[in-house]
Motif scaffolding. Sequence first.
Motif: not given
Length: 127
Positions: A88, A90, A65
């Motif tokens: 952000h 992932v 992450v």
Amino acid sequence: MTAKIEKKVFEQLTEYRPWGSFTILADEDDHKVKRIEVNPGQRLSLQRHKYRQEHWIIISGEALVTLDNQKITLKKGESVDIARGQVHRVENKGKKPVVFIEVQLGDYFGEDDIERLEDDYGRIEEK
């Protein structure tokens, strides 16, 4: 005292993306819940949201992450909170799918609340 059980009909929708898929588990006025699966070697766009915060909990696999300038490795049972406006992403560097549950809280949950900053699949819109 007997518990009241109410059955609601809810159609789960799965949407497929170049990196994997997501299934909407709940879509309410004050929250949305998704089951997200990221295929091996794939990653979501580097993004942020104006109208929602998110909480991710890993169900299986190992997720890398990105949270602002920090990289965090999360395994089964571990979680991360993403604030509104926080950058952000992932990523799945493993050989098995990464599966996680995403809980969104906020004012608006549409897919057009994704501001993509980087994307491996050419989905950045010109502003």
